[in-house]
Design a protein around this motif. Structure first.
Motif: not given
Ligand code: MG
Ligand code: GDP
Ligand code: IMO
Length: 421
Positions: A13, A302, A40-41
């Motif tokens: 991330d 996060r 997950g971009h």
């Molecule tokens: Mg990511």
């Protein structure tokens, strides 16, 4: 010809999606080579805002062809949804996205087993994305995997039958419900029928491209410290994430991978369990709220921490990073003082990241440097010289620690919010 690998230098991330999106401008091919839809971009550009899990983030550049290498594991439902989402947004992927028939397929039992293993481990759980990543890679290396190539004959049916026999025994023993063969067979034959136009052996595409001097952009998923071998094992992911993975996962000889862009967040984040040495645990503090993020794949919060230069330096050495793309410098604006970890000590002696294991990392003494922050909003700044002096110093400090230049600086999530040096 250039071959550029874009990798994350921390725990994922870092902003790889954004970096690949703007670097794809000059790429003929943009390729994923590892991981799966645990990635997950985030990409924000003229087409909209996207959280991409499988299609290479460079697909928005008009002249680019996307490749999904054999090193990637594919959940077909997720991939089909993503293709549809892109087509709807006006990004036509037909005829410019190729999937390796060697790629392994995430089956329903992989996702179920991922959850059951996590629950069995209780407090010692990895905190996986529960997308079936560990179990599908385990099947790959224990010769139990199912690949797209199996669908070209009745090999799919034969292998599925054997696997279901095995997996149902484990699922039931762990308290789950047995899966039915026919339901899965029909569902996956249906996925194959839809994905067939995109499945094509990549060997000649890659080899011909290299001979013709084409530009390749290789997009890593996860980050350096989630690598199975070099990460904080067992709190890692199930694939190799360092650039060498691109060689096996795409079929590109290592000698071509001369440029490695290390995407580095101006602070540190991590999702899931495992050590995060510089973690900020004062949840009421302003800095915790400032650094806060929500995961692009699972929506989890996060964990956050200060920048850890020992981690960035190790990634630079391990992956042969040639330049840094620094992201989220804008987020640091408004802090009077910024803490940066410049090294680790154990029993009073300097140690490197590689000298301690994941459990030992919780015990190292962190050597912090306090640097002066800046108050200015830098989100509209587009030149290095336009940054406040203390922000420039922060960038220079990273360059010095990593021994390589910071070539791009992110000052916002959008493609254009980037300082190019
Ligand atoms: Mg990511
Ligand atoms: P990836 O998995 O490495 O592609 O990164 P993620 O997309 O999961 O997470 C990075 C987050 O930071 C996303 O929300 C991005 O939109 C955002 N982002 C990336 N670069 C910047 C930047 O320079 N500034 C700010 N404010 N946000 C950024
Ligand atoms: P991108 O590409 C951050 C983490 C999970 C968990 C561990 C194992 O977006 O940077 P897995 O589902 O892979 O078996 O989970 O790895 N993880 C990531 N963390 N970014 C990612 O990808 C990640 N992919 C996996 O949170 O700790």
């Amino acid at each position: 010809m250039t071959v550029i690998a874009v990798i994350g230098s921390q725990w994922g991330d870092e902003g790889k999606g954004k970096a690949v999106d703007f670097l794809a401008e000059h790429a003929d091919y943009v390729a994923r080579f590892n991981g799966g839809n645990n990635a997950g971009h985030t990409v924000i550009n003229e087409f909209g805002t996207f959280k991409i899990h499988l299609v290479p983030s460079g697909i928005f550049a008009q002249n680019t062809t996307g490749l999904i290498g054999g090193g990637v594991v594919i959940d077909p439902q997720v991939l089909l949804e993503e293709i549809e989402m892109l087509n709807k947004a006006g990004v036509n992927v037909n005829g410019r996205l190729w999937i390796s028939p060697r790629s392994h397929i995430i089956m329903p039992y992989h996702k179920i087993l991922d959850g059951l293993y996590e629950e069995a481990k209780g407090a010692g759980a990895t905190g996986t994305t529960r997308r079936g990543i560990g179990p599908v890679f385990a099947d790959k290396v224990s010769y139990n995997g199912i690949r797209w190539t199996d669908f070209t004959s009745d090999m799919f049916e034969k292998r599925l039958e054997v696997q279901l026999n095995l997996k149902n025994k484990i699922i039931v023993a762990l308290g789950g419900e047995a899966l039915s063969y026919e339901g899965i067979r029909a569902e996956y034959r249906g996925y194959y029928a839809k994905l067939k136009p995109y499945i094509r052996e990549l060997f000649s595409i890659v080899q011909d491209g290299l001979k013709a001097g084409k530009n390749f952009l290789l997009e890593q998923a996860m980050g350096t410290f989630l690598d199975t071998d070099w990460g904080t094992y067992p709190f890692v992911t199930a694939s190799t994430t360092i650039p060498s993975a691109a060689s096996a996962g795409l079929g590109i000889p290592p000698k071509y991978i001369a440029n490695v862009v290390g995407v580095t967040k101006a602070y540190t984040t991590r999702v899931g369990a495992g050590p995060l040495p510089t973690e900020i645990l004062d949840f009421d503090s302003d800095v915790y709220k400032k650094f806060g993020e929500v995961a692009a794949t699972t929506g989890r919060v996060r964990r956050v921490g200060w920048l850890d230069l020992e981690i960035v330096r190790t990634a630079a050495e391990l992956s042969g990073m040639t330049e840094i793309c620094l992201t989220k410098l804008d987020v640091l604006s408004g802090l009077e003082e910024i803490q940066v970890c410049v090294g680790y000590k154990l029993n009073g002696k300097e140690v490197r990241y590689a000298d301690v294991d994941a459990y030992g990392l919780d015990k190292v003494e962190l050597v912090y440097r306090r640097v002066k922050g800046w108050n200015e909003d830098i989100s509209r700044t587009r030149t290095f010289e336009g940054l406040p002096a203390n922000a420039q110093n922060y960038v220079k400090m990273i360059e010095e620690a990593a021994g390589i230049p910071v070539k791009w600086i992110g000052v916002g999530p959008e493609r254009e919010a980037t300082i190019r040096r």
